[in-house]
Design a protein around this motif. Sequence first.
Motif, PDB file in Angstrom:
ATOM      1  N   ARG A  87      44.558  40.733  48.152  1.00  0.00           N
ATOM      2  CA  ARG A  87      43.200  41.147  48.764  1.00  0.00           C
ATOM      3  C   ARG A  87      42.667  42.225  47.751  1.00  0.00           C
ATOM      4  O   ARG A  87      41.410  42.327  47.264  1.00  0.00           O
ATOM      5  CB  ARG A  87      42.915  41.191  49.919  1.00  0.00           C
ATOM      6  CG  ARG A  87      41.368  41.076  50.234  1.00  0.00           C
ATOM      7  CD  ARG A  87      41.380  40.924  51.825  1.00  0.00           C
ATOM      8  NE  ARG A  87      42.204  42.119  52.609  1.00  0.00           N
ATOM      9  CZ  ARG A  87      43.043  41.807  53.212  1.00  0.00           C
ATOM     10  NH1 ARG A  87      43.597  40.554  53.346  1.00  0.00           N
ATOM     11  NH2 ARG A  87      43.703  42.748  53.944  1.00  0.00           N
ATOM     12  N   GLU A  88      43.374  43.454  47.730  1.00  0.00           N
ATOM     13  CA  GLU A  88      42.736  44.660  47.063  1.00  0.00           C
ATOM     14  C   GLU A  88      43.073  44.506  45.656  1.00  0.00           C
ATOM     15  O   GLU A  88      41.993  45.045  44.780  1.00  0.00           O
ATOM     16  CB  GLU A  88      43.757  45.867  47.380  1.00  0.00           C
ATOM     17  CG  GLU A  88      43.726  46.041  48.958  1.00  0.00           C
ATOM     18  CD  GLU A  88      44.617  47.294  49.224  1.00  0.00           C
ATOM     19  OE1 GLU A  88      45.183  47.757  48.739  1.00  0.00           O
ATOM     20  OE2 GLU A  88      44.565  47.613  50.480  1.00  0.00           O
ATOM     21  N   ALA A  89      43.784  43.610  44.960  1.00  0.00           N
ATOM     22  CA  ALA A  89      43.746  43.508  43.617  1.00  0.00           C
ATOM     23  C   ALA A  89      42.309  42.600  43.063  1.00  0.00           C
ATOM     24  O   ALA A  89      42.002  42.892  41.801  1.00  0.00           O
ATOM     25  CB  ALA A  89      44.824  42.687  43.198  1.00  0.00           C
ATOM     26  N   ARG A  90      41.700  41.957  43.910  1.00  0.00           N
ATOM     27  CA  ARG A  90      40.548  41.140  43.440  1.00  0.00           C
ATOM     28  C   ARG A  90      39.190  42.077  43.368  1.00  0.00           C
ATOM     29  O   ARG A  90      38.234  41.834  43.082  1.00  0.00           O
ATOM     30  CB  ARG A  90      40.272  39.980  44.523  1.00  0.00           C
ATOM     31  CG  ARG A  90      41.200  38.774  44.218  1.00  0.00           C
ATOM     32  CD  ARG A  90      40.896  37.710  44.833  1.00  0.00           C
ATOM     33  NE  ARG A  90      40.874  37.960  46.334  1.00  0.00           N
ATOM     34  CZ  ARG A  90      41.848  37.397  47.338  1.00  0.00           C
ATOM     35  NH1 ARG A  90      42.843  36.913  46.821  1.00  0.00           N
ATOM     36  NH2 ARG A  90      41.653  37.890  48.591  1.00  0.00           N
ATOM     37  N   THR A  91      39.536  43.313  44.342  1.00  0.00           N
ATOM     38  CA  THR A  91      38.329  44.290  44.225  1.00  0.00           C
ATOM     39  C   THR A  91      38.376  45.102  43.133  1.00  0.00           C
ATOM     40  O   THR A  91      39.356  45.932  42.866  1.00  0.00           O
ATOM     41  CB  THR A  91      38.589  45.098  45.385  1.00  0.00           C
ATOM     42  OG1 THR A  91      38.751  44.322  46.561  1.00  0.00           O
ATOM     43  CG2 THR A  91      37.306  45.946  45.587  1.00  0.00           C
ATOM     44  N   ASP A  92      37.308  44.955  42.139  1.00  0.00           N
ATOM     45  CA  ASP A  92      37.264  45.725  40.859  1.00  0.00           C
ATOM     46  C   ASP A  92      36.456  47.003  41.319  1.00  0.00           C
ATOM     47  O   ASP A  92      35.343  47.193  41.354  1.00  0.00           O
ATOM     48  CB  ASP A  92      36.205  44.837  39.771  1.00  0.00           C
ATOM     49  CG  ASP A  92      36.374  45.537  38.592  1.00  0.00           C
ATOM     50  OD1 ASP A  92      37.227  46.382  38.465  1.00  0.00           O
ATOM     51  OD2 ASP A  92      35.634  45.070  37.817  1.00  0.00           O
ATOM     52  N   ARG A  93      37.401  47.948  41.206  1.00  0.00           N
ATOM     53  CA  ARG A  93      36.887  49.364  41.378  1.00  0.00           C
ATOM     54  C   ARG A  93      37.389  50.479  40.582  1.00  0.00           C
ATOM     55  O   ARG A  93      38.514  50.267  40.109  1.00  0.00           O
ATOM     56  CB  ARG A  93      37.101  49.864  42.842  1.00  0.00           C
ATOM     57  CG  ARG A  93      38.412  49.858  43.317  1.00  0.00           C
ATOM     58  CD  ARG A  93      38.546  50.285  44.870  1.00  0.00           C
ATOM     59  NE  ARG A  93      39.975  50.300  45.229  1.00  0.00           N
ATOM     60  CZ  ARG A  93      40.487  50.617  46.441  1.00  0.00           C
ATOM     61  NH1 ARG A  93      39.565  50.809  47.480  1.00  0.00           N
ATOM     62  NH2 ARG A  93      41.608  50.572  46.764  1.00  0.00           N
ATOM     63  N   TYR A  94      36.676  51.598  40.359  1.00  0.00           N
ATOM     64  CA  TYR A  94      37.165  52.316  39.395  1.00  0.00           C
ATOM     65  C   TYR A  94      37.792  53.717  40.151  1.00  0.00           C
ATOM     66  O   TYR A  94      37.482  53.835  41.265  1.00  0.00           O
ATOM     67  CB  TYR A  94      35.951  53.262  38.872  1.00  0.00           C
ATOM     68  CG  TYR A  94      36.340  54.607  37.916  1.00  0.00           C
ATOM     69  CD1 TYR A  94      36.842  54.439  36.668  1.00  0.00           C
ATOM     70  CD2 TYR A  94      36.171  55.711  38.564  1.00  0.00           C
ATOM     71  CE1 TYR A  94      36.855  55.706  36.062  1.00  0.00           C
ATOM     72  CE2 TYR A  94      36.451  56.981  37.511  1.00  0.00           C
ATOM     73  CZ  TYR A  94      37.040  56.842  36.487  1.00  0.00           C
ATOM     74  OH  TYR A  94      37.565  57.769  35.614  1.00  0.00           O
ATOM     75  N   ASP A  95      39.047  53.809  39.608  1.00  0.00           N
ATOM     76  CA  ASP A  95      40.137  54.696  40.255  1.00  0.00           C
ATOM     77  C   ASP A  95      40.336  55.795  39.300  1.00  0.00           C
ATOM     78  O   ASP A  95      40.771  55.636  38.242  1.00  0.00           O
ATOM     79  CB  ASP A  95      41.353  53.908  40.338  1.00  0.00           C
ATOM     80  CG  ASP A  95      42.225  54.712  41.024  1.00  0.00           C
ATOM     81  OD1 ASP A  95      42.278  55.658  41.676  1.00  0.00           O
ATOM     82  OD2 ASP A  95      43.383  53.921  41.566  1.00  0.00           O
TER      83      ASP A  95
END
Length: 367
Positions: free
Chosen positions: A174-182
Amino acid sequence: MTPTSTAPAPLTLVDVRTRLRDLADRAVALVADRRHGLVAFSLVRIAYGVILLVDLVVNLPVRHRIWGPDAAYSLERLRADGGDGSILSLYLFARTAWQTDLIYLALAVAAALFALGWRTRVVTPVLFVLLWSWHERNPFVTNGGDNIMRILLLYMCVAHVSAYVSLDARRARREARTDRYDALAAHRATRRQLATILHNAALVACVAQLCVLYGASGLFKAQGEVWQEGTAVYYILRVADYSPWPELSQAVYTVPLLVTLATYAAVVVQIAFPFLLLRPVGRHVAFVALVGMHLSIGFLMGLPVFSAFMIASDLLVFTDRELLGLRERVRVQVAHLRRSAARDPGTARPEPTPARVPVGALTTETA
Protein backbone atom coordinates in the motif's frame (compact mmCIF):
# COMPACT_ATOMS: atom_id res chain seq x y z
CA MET A 1 48.40 -28.60 -45.28
CA THR A 2 47.55 -29.29 -41.65
CA PRO A 3 45.78 -26.64 -39.60
CA THR A 4 47.85 -25.06 -36.88
CA SER A 5 46.45 -25.03 -33.34
CA THR A 6 46.85 -21.92 -31.28
CA ALA A 7 47.69 -22.44 -27.61
CA PRO A 8 45.73 -20.38 -25.07
CA ALA A 9 47.49 -17.30 -23.90
CA PRO A 10 48.97 -17.63 -20.43
CA LEU A 11 47.23 -15.85 -17.60
CA THR A 12 48.86 -12.68 -16.52
CA LEU A 13 48.78 -11.09 -13.10
CA VAL A 14 46.29 -8.55 -14.42
CA ASP A 15 43.96 -11.33 -15.59
CA VAL A 16 44.11 -13.04 -12.22
CA ARG A 17 43.33 -9.80 -10.42
CA THR A 18 40.43 -9.10 -12.76
CA ARG A 19 38.92 -12.53 -12.23
CA LEU A 20 39.32 -12.30 -8.47
CA ARG A 21 37.73 -8.84 -8.51
CA ASP A 22 34.79 -10.14 -10.56
CA LEU A 23 34.37 -13.07 -8.20
CA ALA A 24 34.39 -10.75 -5.19
CA ASP A 25 31.86 -8.44 -6.84
CA ARG A 26 29.52 -11.35 -7.52
CA ALA A 27 29.89 -12.54 -3.93
CA VAL A 28 29.09 -9.08 -2.57
CA ALA A 29 26.12 -8.75 -4.90
CA LEU A 30 24.85 -12.17 -3.80
CA VAL A 31 24.89 -11.08 -0.16
CA ALA A 32 24.05 -7.38 -0.37
CA ASP A 33 21.75 -6.92 -3.39
CA ARG A 34 19.04 -9.52 -2.88
CA ARG A 35 17.44 -11.14 0.15
CA HIS A 36 17.26 -14.91 0.06
CA GLY A 37 14.90 -17.26 1.87
CA LEU A 38 12.04 -14.78 2.11
CA VAL A 39 9.38 -17.41 1.47
CA ALA A 40 10.95 -19.90 3.86
CA PHE A 41 11.25 -17.32 6.65
CA SER A 42 7.62 -16.33 6.14
CA LEU A 43 6.47 -19.94 6.37
CA VAL A 44 8.58 -20.54 9.48
CA ARG A 45 7.18 -17.37 11.04
CA ILE A 46 3.60 -18.52 10.51
CA ALA A 47 4.35 -22.04 11.72
CA TYR A 48 6.18 -20.87 14.85
CA GLY A 49 3.43 -18.45 15.80
CA VAL A 50 0.60 -20.93 15.24
CA ILE A 51 2.33 -23.84 17.00
CA LEU A 52 3.25 -21.69 19.97
CA LEU A 53 -0.24 -20.24 20.20
CA VAL A 54 -1.85 -23.69 20.07
CA ASP A 55 0.55 -24.92 22.75
CA LEU A 56 -0.39 -22.00 24.99
CA VAL A 57 -4.11 -22.56 24.48
CA VAL A 58 -3.83 -26.29 25.18
CA ASN A 59 -1.94 -25.65 28.44
CA LEU A 60 -4.22 -22.80 29.51
CA PRO A 61 -6.22 -24.89 32.07
CA VAL A 62 -3.03 -26.16 33.76
CA ARG A 63 -0.87 -23.05 33.48
CA HIS A 64 -0.90 -22.38 37.23
CA ARG A 65 0.29 -25.90 38.04
CA ILE A 66 3.20 -25.62 35.61
CA TRP A 67 4.18 -21.93 35.53
CA GLY A 68 2.18 -20.38 38.40
CA PRO A 69 3.32 -19.38 41.88
CA ASP A 70 2.25 -22.71 43.37
CA ALA A 71 3.80 -24.94 40.70
CA ALA A 72 6.03 -27.87 41.64
CA TYR A 73 8.95 -25.71 40.52
CA SER A 74 7.84 -22.74 42.58
CA LEU A 75 8.72 -19.11 42.08
CA GLU A 76 10.70 -19.17 45.31
CA ARG A 77 12.86 -21.99 44.02
CA LEU A 78 13.22 -20.19 40.69
CA ARG A 79 14.47 -17.06 42.46
CA ALA A 80 16.83 -19.14 44.58
CA ASP A 81 18.26 -20.94 41.55
CA GLY A 82 18.56 -17.73 39.58
CA GLY A 83 20.01 -15.61 42.35
CA ASP A 84 23.46 -15.81 40.80
CA GLY A 85 22.18 -14.45 37.51
CA SER A 86 22.16 -17.82 35.71
CA ILE A 87 18.41 -17.57 35.09
CA LEU A 88 16.95 -14.62 33.20
CA SER A 89 13.17 -14.56 33.21
CA LEU A 90 10.37 -12.05 33.62
CA TYR A 91 8.78 -14.54 36.01
CA LEU A 92 11.45 -13.60 38.55
CA PHE A 93 9.50 -10.37 39.06
CA ALA A 94 6.09 -12.07 39.31
CA ARG A 95 4.63 -12.32 42.79
CA THR A 96 1.01 -13.36 42.29
CA ALA A 97 -1.03 -15.56 39.97
CA TRP A 98 -2.40 -12.62 37.98
CA GLN A 99 1.12 -11.40 37.27
CA THR A 100 2.13 -14.78 35.87
CA ASP A 101 -1.09 -14.81 33.86
CA LEU A 102 -0.17 -11.40 32.45
CA ILE A 103 3.15 -12.72 31.15
CA TYR A 104 1.37 -15.79 29.76
CA LEU A 105 -1.20 -13.62 27.98
CA ALA A 106 1.50 -11.31 26.61
CA LEU A 107 3.29 -14.32 25.12
CA ALA A 108 0.06 -15.51 23.47
CA VAL A 109 -0.59 -12.05 21.99
CA ALA A 110 2.99 -11.80 20.72
CA ALA A 111 2.72 -15.26 19.13
CA ALA A 112 -0.51 -14.28 17.38
CA LEU A 113 0.96 -11.02 16.07
CA PHE A 114 4.08 -12.85 14.95
CA ALA A 115 2.01 -15.35 12.97
CA LEU A 116 0.03 -12.52 11.38
CA GLY A 117 3.22 -10.69 10.49
CA TRP A 118 2.37 -7.40 12.20
CA ARG A 119 5.33 -5.09 12.91
CA THR A 120 7.70 -8.06 13.03
CA ARG A 121 10.75 -5.84 13.50
CA VAL A 122 9.42 -5.05 16.97
CA VAL A 123 7.32 -8.15 17.71
CA THR A 124 10.10 -10.67 17.00
CA PRO A 125 12.51 -9.52 19.75
CA VAL A 126 9.58 -9.07 22.15
CA LEU A 127 8.46 -12.62 21.40
CA PHE A 128 12.00 -13.87 21.95
CA VAL A 129 12.20 -12.26 25.41
CA LEU A 130 8.77 -13.58 26.44
CA LEU A 131 9.51 -17.06 25.07
CA TRP A 132 12.88 -17.16 26.84
CA SER A 133 11.17 -16.15 30.10
CA TRP A 134 8.53 -18.83 29.65
CA HIS A 135 11.08 -21.56 29.03
CA GLU A 136 13.27 -20.47 31.93
CA ARG A 137 10.26 -20.43 34.27
CA ASN A 138 10.05 -24.22 34.17
CA PRO A 139 12.83 -25.85 32.13
CA PHE A 140 11.62 -29.31 33.14
CA VAL A 141 8.73 -29.18 30.67
CA THR A 142 10.71 -27.99 27.64
CA ASN A 143 12.00 -30.13 24.78
CA GLY A 144 14.53 -30.00 21.97
CA GLY A 145 12.05 -28.28 19.68
CA ASP A 146 11.76 -25.39 22.11
CA ASN A 147 15.52 -24.97 22.13
CA ILE A 148 15.93 -24.88 18.35
CA MET A 149 13.02 -22.47 18.03
CA ARG A 150 14.57 -20.15 20.59
CA ILE A 151 17.94 -20.20 18.81
CA LEU A 152 16.49 -19.59 15.35
CA LEU A 153 14.15 -16.92 16.69
CA LEU A 154 17.19 -14.99 17.93
CA TYR A 155 18.61 -14.97 14.38
CA MET A 156 15.21 -14.05 12.98
CA CYS A 157 15.29 -10.80 14.97
CA VAL A 158 17.49 -9.34 12.21
CA ALA A 159 15.82 -11.15 9.29
CA HIS A 160 12.93 -10.06 7.08
CA VAL A 161 10.36 -12.66 8.11
CA SER A 162 7.19 -10.96 6.83
CA ALA A 163 7.75 -10.70 3.08
CA TYR A 164 4.82 -13.03 2.31
CA VAL A 165 1.38 -13.64 3.84
CA SER A 166 1.66 -10.90 6.45
CA LEU A 167 0.16 -7.60 7.45
CA ASP A 168 3.57 -6.00 6.99
CA ALA A 169 3.67 -7.07 3.34
CA ARG A 170 0.18 -5.69 2.80
CA ARG A 171 1.17 -2.36 4.32
CA ALA A 172 4.37 -2.26 2.24
CA ARG A 173 2.39 -2.77 -0.98
CA ARG A 174 0.00 0.00 0.00
CA GLU A 175 2.84 2.40 0.77
CA ALA A 176 4.64 1.51 -2.46
CA ARG A 177 1.63 2.74 -4.45
CA THR A 178 1.96 6.15 -2.82
CA ASP A 179 4.12 8.39 -5.00
CA ARG A 180 5.88 10.82 -2.71
CA TYR A 181 9.21 12.61 -2.67
CA ASP A 182 11.65 11.20 -0.14
CA ALA A 183 14.55 13.52 0.72
CA LEU A 184 16.27 10.68 2.59
CA ALA A 185 16.24 8.23 -0.32
CA ALA A 186 20.01 7.65 -0.23
CA HIS A 187 19.96 7.08 3.51
CA ARG A 188 17.11 4.64 3.17
CA ALA A 189 18.96 2.76 0.42
CA THR A 190 21.98 2.34 2.69
CA ARG A 191 19.78 1.09 5.51
CA ARG A 192 18.06 -1.29 3.13
CA GLN A 193 21.37 -2.73 1.97
CA LEU A 194 22.52 -3.22 5.55
CA ALA A 195 19.24 -4.92 6.38
CA THR A 196 19.73 -7.21 3.37
CA ILE A 197 23.18 -8.24 4.58
CA LEU A 198 21.86 -8.95 8.09
CA HIS A 199 18.94 -10.91 6.66
CA ASN A 200 21.18 -13.15 4.55
CA ALA A 201 23.55 -13.60 7.49
CA ALA A 202 20.60 -14.70 9.63
CA LEU A 203 19.59 -17.23 6.98
CA VAL A 204 23.11 -18.66 6.84
CA ALA A 205 23.21 -18.83 10.64
CA CYS A 206 19.87 -20.66 10.79
CA VAL A 207 20.87 -23.24 8.18
CA ALA A 208 24.27 -23.66 9.84
CA GLN A 209 22.51 -24.26 13.16
CA LEU A 210 20.40 -26.99 11.57
CA CYS A 211 23.52 -28.57 10.08
CA VAL A 212 25.25 -28.57 13.47
CA LEU A 213 22.14 -29.94 15.16
CA TYR A 214 21.56 -32.84 12.78
CA GLY A 215 25.23 -33.55 12.13
CA ALA A 216 26.16 -33.67 15.81
CA SER A 217 23.05 -35.71 16.65
CA GLY A 218 23.90 -38.26 13.96
CA LEU A 219 27.54 -38.52 15.04
CA PHE A 220 26.60 -38.99 18.68
CA LYS A 221 24.12 -41.69 17.67
CA ALA A 222 26.76 -43.46 15.59
CA GLN A 223 28.90 -43.86 18.71
CA GLY A 224 26.15 -45.66 20.62
CA GLU A 225 26.14 -49.44 20.72
CA VAL A 226 22.38 -49.83 20.22
CA TRP A 227 22.54 -47.54 17.18
CA GLN A 228 25.41 -49.53 15.72
CA GLU A 229 23.49 -52.75 16.25
CA GLY A 230 20.31 -51.27 14.72
CA THR A 231 18.17 -51.80 17.84
CA ALA A 232 17.88 -48.25 19.21
CA VAL A 233 14.34 -47.69 17.92
CA TYR A 234 13.26 -50.90 19.66
CA TYR A 235 14.38 -49.64 23.07
CA ILE A 236 13.00 -46.14 22.45
CA LEU A 237 9.53 -47.48 21.70
CA ARG A 238 9.63 -49.64 24.83
CA VAL A 239 9.87 -46.60 27.14
CA ALA A 240 6.49 -46.32 28.87
CA ASP A 241 6.71 -42.55 29.40
CA TYR A 242 7.02 -42.02 25.63
CA SER A 243 4.40 -44.50 24.46
CA PRO A 244 0.98 -42.82 24.15
CA TRP A 245 -0.12 -45.66 21.86
CA PRO A 246 1.36 -48.87 23.39
CA GLU A 247 -0.39 -51.18 20.94
CA LEU A 248 0.86 -49.23 17.94
CA SER A 249 4.39 -49.03 19.34
CA GLN A 250 4.34 -52.77 19.89
CA ALA A 251 3.22 -53.34 16.32
CA VAL A 252 6.31 -51.40 15.17
CA TYR A 253 9.03 -52.73 17.47
CA THR A 254 7.99 -56.36 16.92
CA VAL A 255 9.08 -56.09 13.26
CA PRO A 256 12.89 -56.50 13.34
CA LEU A 257 13.45 -55.35 9.75
CA LEU A 258 11.45 -52.15 10.27
CA VAL A 259 13.31 -51.38 13.51
CA THR A 260 16.70 -51.90 11.87
CA LEU A 261 15.90 -49.77 8.84
CA ALA A 262 14.49 -46.92 10.97
CA THR A 263 17.52 -46.96 13.27
CA TYR A 264 20.11 -46.83 10.50
CA ALA A 265 18.08 -44.36 8.41
CA ALA A 266 17.95 -41.87 11.29
CA VAL A 267 21.74 -41.99 11.68
CA VAL A 268 22.53 -41.79 7.96
CA VAL A 269 20.12 -38.94 7.18
CA GLN A 270 21.29 -36.81 10.09
CA ILE A 271 24.98 -37.25 9.33
CA ALA A 272 24.44 -36.66 5.61
CA PHE A 273 22.16 -33.65 6.14
CA PRO A 274 24.83 -30.92 5.63
CA PHE A 275 26.01 -32.58 2.41
CA LEU A 276 22.51 -33.21 1.05
CA LEU A 277 21.86 -29.45 1.09
CA LEU A 278 24.39 -28.92 -1.70
CA ARG A 279 21.98 -30.15 -4.40
CA PRO A 280 18.23 -29.58 -4.91
CA VAL A 281 17.50 -33.30 -5.09
CA GLY A 282 19.45 -33.82 -1.88
CA ARG A 283 17.43 -31.12 -0.12
CA HIS A 284 14.20 -32.77 -1.16
CA VAL A 285 15.37 -36.20 -0.01
CA ALA A 286 16.60 -34.82 3.31
CA PHE A 287 13.38 -32.91 3.96
CA VAL A 288 11.12 -35.87 3.17
CA ALA A 289 13.23 -38.20 5.33
CA LEU A 290 13.31 -35.77 8.25
CA VAL A 291 9.57 -35.10 8.02
CA GLY A 292 8.96 -38.84 8.20
CA MET A 293 11.28 -39.13 11.19
CA HIS A 294 9.69 -36.22 13.06
CA LEU A 295 6.15 -37.37 12.32
CA SER A 296 7.06 -40.77 13.75
CA ILE A 297 8.54 -39.13 16.84
CA GLY A 298 5.54 -36.86 17.31
CA PHE A 299 2.98 -39.65 16.91
CA LEU A 300 4.67 -42.71 18.41
CA MET A 301 6.49 -40.92 21.23
CA GLY A 302 3.83 -38.31 22.03
CA LEU A 303 5.99 -35.25 21.20
CA PRO A 304 3.87 -33.33 18.67
CA VAL A 305 5.15 -29.87 19.62
CA PHE A 306 8.77 -30.93 19.22
CA SER A 307 8.07 -32.51 15.84
CA ALA A 308 6.07 -29.52 14.61
CA PHE A 309 8.84 -27.06 15.52
CA MET A 310 11.49 -29.23 13.85
CA ILE A 311 9.51 -29.70 10.63
CA ALA A 312 8.85 -25.96 10.46
CA SER A 313 12.55 -25.21 10.98
CA ASP A 314 13.55 -27.60 8.19
CA LEU A 315 11.70 -25.40 5.69
CA LEU A 316 14.65 -23.01 5.77
CA VAL A 317 16.70 -25.34 3.54
CA PHE A 318 14.54 -24.49 0.49
CA THR A 319 15.14 -21.57 -1.83
CA ASP A 320 12.53 -19.00 -2.83
CA ARG A 321 12.47 -20.38 -6.37
CA GLU A 322 11.71 -23.89 -5.14
CA LEU A 323 8.91 -22.80 -2.80
CA LEU A 324 7.33 -20.41 -5.29
CA GLY A 325 7.53 -23.10 -7.96
CA LEU A 326 5.80 -25.52 -5.60
CA ARG A 327 3.06 -22.95 -4.97
CA GLU A 328 2.56 -22.52 -8.71
CA ARG A 329 2.31 -26.26 -9.24
CA VAL A 330 -0.26 -26.51 -6.45
CA ARG A 331 -2.29 -23.72 -8.07
CA VAL A 332 -2.22 -25.52 -11.41
CA GLN A 333 -3.35 -28.77 -9.81
CA VAL A 334 -6.15 -27.05 -7.89
CA ALA A 335 -7.34 -25.32 -11.07
CA HIS A 336 -7.23 -28.64 -12.90
CA LEU A 337 -9.30 -30.32 -10.19
CA ARG A 338 -11.85 -27.51 -10.31
CA ARG A 339 -12.18 -27.81 -14.07
CA SER A 340 -12.55 -31.56 -13.75
CA ALA A 341 -15.27 -31.14 -11.13
CA ALA A 342 -17.09 -28.66 -13.38
CA ARG A 343 -17.04 -31.20 -16.21
CA ASP A 344 -18.31 -34.00 -14.00
CA PRO A 345 -20.92 -36.02 -15.97
CA GLY A 346 -23.01 -36.45 -12.85
CA THR A 347 -23.69 -32.73 -12.69
CA ALA A 348 -24.05 -32.12 -16.45
CA ARG A 349 -27.48 -31.19 -17.84
CA PRO A 350 -29.32 -33.88 -19.85
CA GLU A 351 -29.11 -33.53 -23.60
CA PRO A 352 -32.40 -32.42 -25.31
CA THR A 353 -34.34 -35.16 -27.13
CA PRO A 354 -34.81 -34.64 -30.91
CA ALA A 355 -38.25 -33.50 -32.06
CA ARG A 356 -40.46 -36.00 -33.90
CA VAL A 357 -40.63 -35.56 -37.70
CA PRO A 358 -43.63 -36.85 -39.71
CA VAL A 359 -42.73 -39.78 -41.93
CA GLY A 360 -44.03 -38.05 -45.03
CA ALA A 361 -41.82 -35.07 -44.44
CA LEU A 362 -38.61 -37.07 -44.90
CA THR A 363 -36.82 -36.29 -48.14
CA THR A 364 -34.00 -38.09 -49.79
CA GLU A 365 -31.42 -35.81 -48.18
CA THR A 366 -32.85 -36.08 -44.64
CA ALA A 367 -33.19 -39.82 -44.94
